[in-house]
Every structure is written in structure tokens, then in C-alpha cells.
Design a protein around this motif. Structure first.
Motif, PDB file in Angstrom:
ATOM      1  N   SER A  96      -6.960  26.239   4.878  1.00  0.00           N
ATOM      2  CA  SER A  96      -6.775  26.146   6.325  1.00  0.00           C
ATOM      3  C   SER A  96      -8.054  25.650   6.992  1.00  0.00           C
ATOM      4  N   VAL A  97      -7.857  25.167   8.221  1.00  0.00           N
ATOM      5  CA  VAL A  97      -8.997  24.653   8.979  1.00  0.00           C
ATOM      6  C   VAL A  97     -10.036  25.742   9.192  1.00  0.00           C
ATOM      7  N   TRP A  98      -9.567  26.935   9.565  1.00  0.00           N
ATOM      8  CA  TRP A  98     -10.541  27.978   9.907  1.00  0.00           C
ATOM      9  C   TRP A  98     -11.286  28.495   8.684  1.00  0.00           C
ATOM     10  N   PHE A  99     -10.571  28.617   7.566  1.00  0.00           N
ATOM     11  CA  PHE A  99     -11.264  29.093   6.372  1.00  0.00           C
ATOM     12  C   PHE A  99     -12.310  28.060   5.922  1.00  0.00           C
ATOM     13  N   ALA A 151     -13.754  25.873   7.783  1.00  0.00           N
ATOM     14  CA  ALA A 151     -14.852  25.809   8.742  1.00  0.00           C
ATOM     15  C   ALA A 151     -15.896  26.867   8.419  1.00  0.00           C
ATOM     16  N   ILE A 152     -15.431  28.064   8.088  1.00  0.00           N
ATOM     17  CA  ILE A 152     -16.394  29.142   7.825  1.00  0.00           C
ATOM     18  C   ILE A 152     -17.253  28.795   6.621  1.00  0.00           C
ATOM     19  N   ALA A 172     -11.868  36.533   6.370  1.00  0.00           N
ATOM     20  CA  ALA A 172     -10.898  35.437   6.367  1.00  0.00           C
ATOM     21  C   ALA A 172     -10.140  35.366   5.056  1.00  0.00           C
ATOM     22  N   LEU A 212      -0.702  29.124  12.387  1.00  0.00           N
ATOM     23  CA  LEU A 212      -2.038  29.643  12.092  1.00  0.00           C
ATOM     24  C   LEU A 212      -2.462  29.342  10.655  1.00  0.00           C
TER      25      LEU A 212
END
Ligand code: HEM
Lengths: 562, 378
Positions: A103-106, A108-109, A61, A95
């Protein structure tokens, strides 16, 4: 081996296979219903396998952010990139590829990773406290099953051998316990301490980062030599705050830039490359602006003033210009910062004379746009006005003049580095655009009786970043603990050694020594051999009749366990 | 002849000459190692065996009146077999002999590049002498470069590369001095050094100069030295990992009845290398040893960034790739610590981590622009 078929293998026998003290993991949901599944999910999340996957995902990521321009670093570059890639830009935007690291995804991880870490490390810490308070685990029933094993017969008494072994292990720094006819010992607890310290420090690092992003702020300010600055919102050129640090929280201090020194390479491949920049300042903290302290700020040496750090981030030239109107009254005088355009400090800038007064009975203002060249090229015909060297060896000022309405009275904020020529006309001379090239000390009589401009000299300016960032100490402590923990964790070997002396049916004593490494690369075999050879001083081996030698009892093949 | 800009041109010139000389001698050392391998392939490959234990007994028995203490430890090995280690000592005297006799063939370390060929052995010795000579010239070159500008000689990529190649060689020579059996690493080390220096003097070369103010900091000495040492050591770990994978494939091919190594290489090459388990352990040891130093390098970099730019972490491409490299090495260490991920799978992770390290070094400096782009390339 008959005695083992009916017996559950010891804990130690199980870990012997895995060479690790990591807890055993279970794969299937156990129990029933929601609780069972929740427990299963939690166990999965805190398992090493998931930790590994999350770590791997974290590294993947992080990649896009290094290849796609990021808002956090250079919003201008992002804007250009978007213009150049109009088709994919909206998708990227959705994205959050321009803000990867927030970011949301980073997030979250790494949040999952930290939850997993907490779930893994906190129980381990308690477990380890328990281990420290208990005695080393007793010798497994069948020592031949251990990964390293040695045995011999002796005439010495079993009790005496056990006692001697206990003493020798103690002397080697093992925690040892003599009970039930055998000695149990363990060494290398620092490995576990290191491992726990390392993982826990990661939380300190996270806390430091978190605190910093919630409670920090920074602003920029350009100061010309001889001028001062006080740290308030009105004086800052720009400011970015955070949830807990706004404009009203700015630390009270100020400083005066006495002068700025710079030096540049004058020969060789790298002519013009910067060699030194120093801003010499005097500063005050709190309300009392009369108690001044001297200080220097250099590129790698910020100055800490009253809770903020002041960094030197840029520099340039400010030509000093005096403007007189038609009546000869001085209407403008002083330095104006010009902004560098290239590495040789070819600079552009704007001079706004808003208090010019009246001309021909009409309120008039003057504006100048121009170039400042610290070391002007001798001839501009091919290159245009450029500087050849960043030092002020042959300074020249190129000016164009405008008259009319600057638009400064409209009340709207204006960019001081740009001239709004909507309501201005450019002055002409002999049917051409009026323009002049001045050396310091030279003057220019403006066409149409607008007065005169003199180029008095040049000063330097420096720009500063004023940054308030708490949490650094926490993060730093975390970082140092993490390194110490790692060194312990990766270089200390944790291992167990057992000695059991028992009376054999023939009246002699059988001495068995076995070891179990609880981490990789343990030199346990060498260590065990050393101990055994030493122990033979207390329990000399008797010559073996080959048919009864204990070597015949080959250790069980570890992989063919029932 | 120091000039205005603070560069001693004579010393700078001397430095360049020394680096070229070192390169030439490394090249000779590399050829010598190639001869070593070539001759070695002609000698029969002897298998070290438990017979050496008799040596120990002779030594021990030479003390006539004294009692002999002898212990044989049985060690369970990963493949399910067992090996033994025998330690012999004289009672109340210091003399001790340790031999490791092996119970099965899997774990036997090969005799090294020269095999049993005497010519090969001679070539190997010559190669080592040449490497030592080249390393001395190399040290001279790096020191002269530093003296010519009175600062640490790692201010740009040319200088990093020279220093990085030097640490690789010194790490290798250090292992030899410590009597570790690593002469088989000679060829990969000299090849890597010749390539690194070749790239440095051709593509990355910049003249000896003072530093831009952004690099004026004692953190340059701390952060960059640490990074350079990590580079050398990671390379050694990489070489051991790659050879482990090769040897492991070779072992499998042998088990499957094939007669050549992977990619059709000669079996003799692989027979002369240490056992797969030894290579695997060595690569783990090296990587585990460097990982804390790499962690330190990143943290030192962050502290420097804080002093220079006001923020310790900005996800600049260089920072990002250091982080990625770090996380993948952490993955590797985790993988090693969990069952089922030993051996090949973990080794692939180690290779990936090293690839990230290399990309961070060459790739990011050359292709990606960020705040670290003052390394003096192009
Ligand atoms: C935040 C990211 C993490 C990093 C950078 C990290 C790093 C490391 C490193 C470098 C080691 C090697 C030490 C050794 O080999 O003894 C290690 C060991 C270990 N880690 Fe982590 N770790 C992380 C997250 C986790 C998580 C989430 C867990 C639990 C699920 C975990 C559990 C363990 C355990 C149990 C060991 C010891 C293995 C052994 O017995 O040798 N770690 N970790």
C-alpha cells in the motif's frame, strides 16, 4: 570550579552526559527563508527522534495485514471476506487494507525510514573515517569532570609516568597518543564499525527485495507420473511475472516426472498425517532435451534447474480410465488428475471424452464427473463418498456420465476440472441417475448403448511451483552482514581513557586518570581501576596527608553544569 | 517397542512422566522461594556499605613486607550522585580485592529475597537445589521426547513450550553458576516455568509423532532452537524490566514520603531487590544480547521459508509478528541510545516488545491461521 565558568565545555564533556556517540540534535529552524526551513526539515527527518517514530509507525502499520486477509497470500479468502462484510469492505478496499504491504502508506513509511537512515548513516560514516585518521581526542582540561576519575600523588617524575601510561594503554589494545603532558587513548572502534555495517546492510536487504520484486516470476504446473513438462508459457497452468520478467523470459528447461512417492502415518493420534513426499524426476536444461539428469524434489528441498527453482507444492491422484464407444473402439485412455478435497485426499474430477465420435448419426461427446477415494469408506450411506486415509489402500472410483456437447469446440478456454453441462444430458438407468462404483480392473457398461468405461488403475500427480527470483544472494549477504554488525555494535564497548601526570607545587607528581564510556553498560570503572593499580608499579602512591589528598577534589556534579 | 510409525511409545511415555515430575519439583521450588521471600520480610534489611572496604585493607595488609597498591575510582552515577570503586592489590603479587563502596543510598543493591533471615536463606538454597533437580528431570523429558521420534523435540507447540521453559531455567542457572547475583530471579523464573509447562501439558499437549513433511528440514533445528533460546532470554529481560519499573516506583514513593511499594506491596520486598539502576542495566544487557540472535532467528526463518515455499518473505501472520517484535526491540535499543529515553520510557517499550513476542507465540499460533498453523494445536 572557577576555570570552567569562563570556558565552553569540551565535546567530550557534552557527550559524557549522554553516553552515546550519536550526533547532537538541534530543535529549532536556524537561518532564514526556505533554505533554513529545508535544512531544518532534513535535520528533523534524519534525527533519532523521527527515526524512532518511523520505526514505531512501521510496526503499527504491519499489524492490520496480519489480521485482515491479504490478496498477496490468498485472494480467494479476500473475496469471501468481502462478501461477508459488505459494509466495511469498500472502505477497506479504499484504504488498501487488502494489500497492506504494497500500500501507499506502508511504502511511504519504510521509504521515509530509509531516507532518514541514509541521511543519518552516510554522514556518520565520513565522520567515522575522519575519527580513524585522527589521533584520539586530547585530554579535556579538567579531568575531574569525567564520569570516572582517580588520582594519587607519587614521587616518580611526570614525564616517566606519562610514558609508562602510554605503554600500558598500548599493551591493553588502546589507540594511544602521548602529547602535551598527557596521554589520550581510545578503544572499541569496532562498535562504530558494527553499527555502520548493520545500518548499511539494511540497504542491501532493501536492494535485494527490490530487485526480486522487479525481476522475478513464478508459475504453477501439475504433472502426472510418466508425463513431462517444458518451461514455456503454453505449458504452464498459470504464471505471474513482473516488470522485468515476462513469459518470454522463462528459463529454458524441462523435466519428466518418473514417479512420486508418498507415505503417511498409519497409527496413533495423527493417522493419515503426511510423512514423506518425493518427486523423482529427470530434467534437462537449454534446447537439448535428450541429455537428462536425475533429481529428487521434496517439500523442503527444491531443485535448482537452469536459473529457476522448482518446488513441490502439492500432490494427488489421477485415475486411469479407458472409454470405448458402442463399436468397441477405444476413444479415450489415460490418467486424469483429480483434485483433493480433504486431508484424506477424497478427490473430485472430470473426464472429458471429446473424440467419442458419432452416436445415432450425430456427433457426440461424453463427460464424466466423479470421486476418487484412495481408501474408500466401506459404506457411503451416512457419509457420502469419502476417503478414510490418504494412501491408496483401497482405491475406488465413483462416476456419473453425461452425453452431449462438452463445449470444447467453441474455442473458449475451459477449466479442465469442471464440466459444463449446459448442452449435455445426464445418463439415466432404470429411471434413476446412472452411477457406478469401480475398483481397479472393473468396468461399466454405459446405459443406452454408449459403450463401456474401465477403471484400469491409478497414478499420482505432483504440482510444482517454478520460480525465478534474483536478488536472493544480495539480500542474504545483507542479512549476514547485519547480524555481524549487530553483534559488534551491541557487544563492543567504546571508551576513552586519559592519563595526565603533572608536577604539583610541592615537588611531587599528581597522577590523574579519567575515563569516558561512549556506550551503555561499560565496565569502565573496573577497567580504569585495573589500569591505575598497574600504573602504580611505575608510579607508587605516596601516603597521603588527608588534608591535601586529591580525593578531596570531588568530581563536579555532572548535572549542575553551568 | 518401536512401532510402524517410527515412534517409540515407551520413551514417549517416559518423557511425559519426566515432564510431570519436573513440574512437581518446580512447584516445590516455587513454594520454597515463596518461603524465602516470606522469611526475608522478617529479617532486618541490611544495607551493604563501604565498610566492606576495610576487609580489603586487612587482606592487603596481611602481606607484611609488600607494598600495597590501592586506587579509589570515583564514578558519577545517573542520579547526579557519585559512587566509588576501590581496587586493592599487593605490589608484584596476584592477590587483588575489589570492593564497591557506595557514596549514596540510591544505588545500593538489596541483599536478595532472603534479606538477612537465615531461615529465608536456607529456603532459598533449598529452592535452588530443587530447581536444579527439576531441570535435570526436565532435560530428561525433552531428550526422551526427542529420542522417541528420533528428531529434534520441537515440532509442535507442546514441544516448543517444554523446550522454551527449559531454556529459561538453564539461562537462570547459568547466571547463578557464573556467580551473578540473580537469586532474586528465582521466584519469577519458577512461576513462569510452572505456568508454561502447565499450559503445555493441559491445553497444548499432543502425542509424540513424526513430523509433517513441511517441518522435515535441518532448519527446524536451527531456526526453532534459536527462537526457543530467544524466548527464554527475552523472558529474563522482561522479568528484569518489570522489576526495574517496580523498584523505580518504589524509590519514587519513598522519595515522596510514602511507606509502601507500588500497588500497596510491602516495602520490604523492594528493599531486598537490587537497585533500580542495576535492574535497568541487567535488562538492557539481556535484551541487547538477544537482539542479534532474534535477528538471526528471523533470517533463518526466511531462508527456510524460501526452501519450503519458494519465497523468503510473504507477510504470513507469524512472519509479520516476528517483524513487529523485532522492530519494537530495535525501537527500544534506539530509545536507550538517545538521551531522554532512558529509564521508564524505554522500559515500557521493552515490555511492549515482549508482549508482541508472546502474542506471536501464543496468539498467532492459536487465533490466526497462516502457513505456520501446523503447530499441532486444537
Ligand atoms: C531501518 C530501521 C532501523 C533499524 C532496524 C535500526 C536498528 C538499530 C539498532 C538495533 C541499533 C542498536 C545498536 C546500538 O545500540 O549501538 C541502532 C543504533 C543506532 N541507529 Fe539505528 N536502526 C534503524 C534506522 C536508523 C535510522 C533511520 C537512524 C538515523 C536517523 C539510525 C541511527 C542509529 C544510530 C545513530 C545508532 C547508534 C546509537 C548509539 O550511539 O549507540 N538508525 N539502530
Amino acid at each position: 570550579m572557577s576555570d570552567t565558568t569562563t570556558r565552553q565545555p569540551d565535546d567530550d564533556e557534552l557527550t559524557a552526559e549522554r553516553l552515546t556517540s550519536a550526533p547532537l540534535e538541534q530543535d529549532n529552524p536556524s537561518g532564514i527563508g526556505v533554505i533554513g526551513w529545508l535544512r531544518w526539515t532534513w535535520r528533523q527527518l534524519t534525527s533519532m527522534r523521527v527515526a524512532l517514530i518511523l520505526l514505531f509507525m512501521l510496526s503499527l502499520a504491519a499489524i492490520p495485514g496480519s489480521l485482515i486477509p491479504q490478496n498477496s497470500q490468498n485472494a480467494f479468502k479476500v473475496a469471501n471476506w468481502k462478501l461477508a462484510h459488505t459494509t466495511v469492505a469498500p472502505i477497506y478496499q479504499k484504504l488498501q487494507l487488502f494489500d497492506v504491504y504494497s500500500s501507499v502508506w506502508f511504502s511511504a513509511i519504510y521509504l521515509l525510514l530509509f531516507i532518514s537512515l541514509a541521511g543519518c548513516i552516510i554522514p556518520r560514516t565520513w565522520q567515522f573515517v575522519g575519527v580513524l585518521r585522527a589521533q584520539p581526542p586530547a585530554a579535556p582540561a579538567n579531568l575531574t569532570r569525567m564520569p570516572v576519575y582517580a588520582a594519587w600523588h607519587t614521587e616518580a617524575g611526570a614525564k616517566a609516568v606519562n610514558a609508562a601510561a602510554y605503554q600500558r594503554l598500548k599493551r591493553r589494545g588502546f589507540r594511544a597518543n602521548l602529547a602535551g603532558g598527557s596521554v589520550a587513548s581510545e578503544k572499541g572502534y569496532l562498535r562504530e564499525v558494527g553499527n555502520l555495517l548493520f545500518h548499511l546492510s539494511l540497504f542491501a536487504l532493501l536492494a535485494g527485495f527490490g530487485w526480486a520484486s522487479l525481476a522475478s516470476g513464478q508459475g504453477g504446473k501439475l504433472v502426472i507420473e510418466g508425463q513431462g513438462y517444458s518451461n514455456t508459457m503454453t505449458q504452464l497452468d498459470d504464471f505471474t511475472g513482473s516488470a522485468l520478467y515476462g513469459p518470454e523470459d522463462l528459463d529454458p528447461f524441462g523435466f519428466k516426472l518418473d514417479n512420486f512417492t508418498s507415505s503417511y502415518q498409519t497409527t496413533g493420534d495423527h493417522v493419515g498425517e503426511a510423512r514423506e513426499f518425493t518427486a523423482h524426476i529427470r530434467y534437462w536444461t537449454g534446447e537439448d532435451s535428450t541429455k537428462l539428469t536425475k533429481g529428487d524434489i521434496q517439500v523442503n528441498q527444491p531443485l535448482e534447474i537452469g536459473g529457476s527453482k522448482v518446488f513441490l507444492i502439492g500432490h494427488g491422484y489421477a485415475p486411469v480410465v479407458t472409454v470405448r464407444n458402442a463399436k468397441g473402439e477405444q476413444v479415450y485412455s489415460g490418467p486424469t488428475a483429480f483434485l483433493p478435497q480433504d486431508s484424506n485426499l477424497t478427490s473430485t474430477g472430470v473426464i472429458k471424452v471429446s473424440d467419442y465420435g458419432e452416436k445415432d448419426g450425430k456427433k457426440t461427446q461424453l463427460g464424466f464427473t466423479g470421486f476418487f477415494l484412495p481408501t474408500a469408506a466401506p459404506d457411503f450411506t451416512k457419509t457420502g463418498p469419502v476417503s478414510l486415509f490418504p494412501g491408496a489402500a483401497d482405491p475406488k472410483l465413483v462416476l456419473n456420465a453425461f452425453a452431449g456437447d462438452l463445449g470444447t469446440d467453441s474455442g473458449l478456454p475451459q477449466n479442465v476440472y469442471q464440466l459444463d453441462t449446459k448442452h449435455m444430458t445426464q445418463l439415466q438407468q432404470d429411471g434413476q441417475i446412472a452411477k457406478v462404483l469401480l475398483k481397479p480392473g472393473q468396468g461399466w457398461t454405459l446405459p443406452n448403448g454408449y459403450g463401456t468405461v474401465t477403471f484400469d488403475g491409478v497414478q499420482q500427480w505432483a504440482s510444482f511451483n517454478v520460480s525465478h527470483r534474483p536478488g536472493n544472494a544480495v539480500a542474504l549477504t545483507g542479512a549476514i552482514c547485519a547480524i555481524l554488525g549487530l553483534v559488534g555494535s551491541l557487544n563492543v564497548r567504546r571508551r576513552r581513557i586519559w592519563v595526565r601526570a603533572t608536577e604539583a607545587p610541592d615537588g611531587r607528581t599528581l597522577v590523574e586518570v579519567a575515563g569516558l564510556a561512549r556506550s551503555e553498560s561499560a565496565k569502565i570503572a573496573e577497567e580504569l581501576a585495573e589500569l591505575a593499580v598497574d600504573l602504580q608499579d611505575d608510579a607508587p602512591a605516596v601516603d597521603e596527608d588527608p588534608s591535601t589528598a586529591p580525593e578531596d577534589t570531588v568530581p563536579a556534579d555532572l548535572n549542575s553544569k553551568e | 517397542m518401536p512401532n510402524v510409525s517410527g515412534v517409540d511409545l515407551q520413551l514417549a511415555d517416559l518423557s511425559n512422566k519426566l515432564i510431570y515430575a519436573a513440574m512437581a519439583v518446580y512447584l516445590l521450588a516455587m513454594f520454597s522461594h515463596i518461603f524465602e521471600w516470606t522469611f526475608g520480610s522478617k529479617g532486618a534489611v541490611a544495607v551493604r556499605s563501604a565498610e566492606q572496604a576495610t576487609l580489603a585493607e586487612t587482606v592487603a595488609a596481611s602481606g607484611p613486607a609488600k607494598a600495597v597498591k590501592k586506587v579509589t575510582v570515583t564514578v558519577a552515577s545517573a542520579g547526579g550522585g557519585t559512587t566509588t570503586l576501590t581496587r586493592t592489590a599487593l605490589a608484584d603479587a596476584g592477590a587483588t580485592v575489589v570492593t564497591s563502596g557506595r557514596g549514596d543510598n540510591d544505588d545500593v543493591d538489596g541483599p536478595g529475597a532472603a534479606g538477612t533471615s537465615e531461615k529465608g536463606d536456607l529456603a532459598g538454597r533449598i529452592a535452588i537445589s530443587l530447581t536444579v533437580l527439576a531441570a535435570l528431570l526436565h532435560i530428561g523429558g525433552v531428550v526422551a521426547r526427542g529420542l522417541s521420534v528420533s528428531r529434534w523435540p520441537w515440532g509442535n507447540m507442546y514441544e516448543f513450550s517444554c523446550a522454551f521453559a527449559l531454556t529459561t531455567v538453564l539461562a537462570y542457572l547459568g547466571l547463578l553458576v557464573a556467580k551473578k547475583n540473580v537469586r532474586w530471579l528465582g521466584l519469577p523464573v519458577t512461576v513462569a516455568v510452572v505456568l508454561t509447562l502447565g499450559l503445555a501439558v493441559s491445553v497444548l499437549y499432543t502425542e509424540s509423532e513424526q513430523l509433517v513433511p513441511a517441518l522435515h528440514s535441518y532448519w527446524l533445528a536451527i531456526h526453532v532452537s534459536a527462537a526457543i533460546i530467544c524466548g527464554g532470554a527475552f523472558y529474563a529481560g522482561f522479568a528484569a524490566t518489570a522489576l526495574y519499573l517496580g523498584k523505580d516506583s518504589y524509590d519514587r514513593r519513598m522519595a515522596a514520603g510514602l511507606t509502601t511499594g507500588p500497588f500497596g506491596t510491602s516495602a520490604s520486598i523492594w528493599q531486598r531487590l537490587p537497585a533500580a539502576a542495576t535492574l535497568d542495566k541487567l535488562s538492557y544487557r539481556i535484551n541487547a544480547l538477544v537482539f542479534p540472535l532474534w535477528t538471526f532467528t528471523i533470517i533463518a526463518g526466511a531462508i527456510w521459508a524460501e526452501a519450503a515455499w519458494g519465497k523468503y518473505w510473504e507477510w504470513d501472520p507469524k512472519e509479520t509478528w516476528s517483524f513487529i517484535t523485532w522492530v519494537i526491540y530495535a525501537c527500544y535499543l534506539h530509545a536507550r541510545a538517545t538521551a531522554g529515553w532512558k529509564g521508564r520510557k524505554a522500559a515500557y517499550l521493552a515490555l511492549l516488545a515482549f508482549a508482541c513476542f508472546l502474542f506471536n507465540y501464543y496468539g498467532v499460533n492459536i487465533f490466526v491461521t497462516g502457513k505456520h498453523s501446523y503447530a499441532g494445536v486444537g
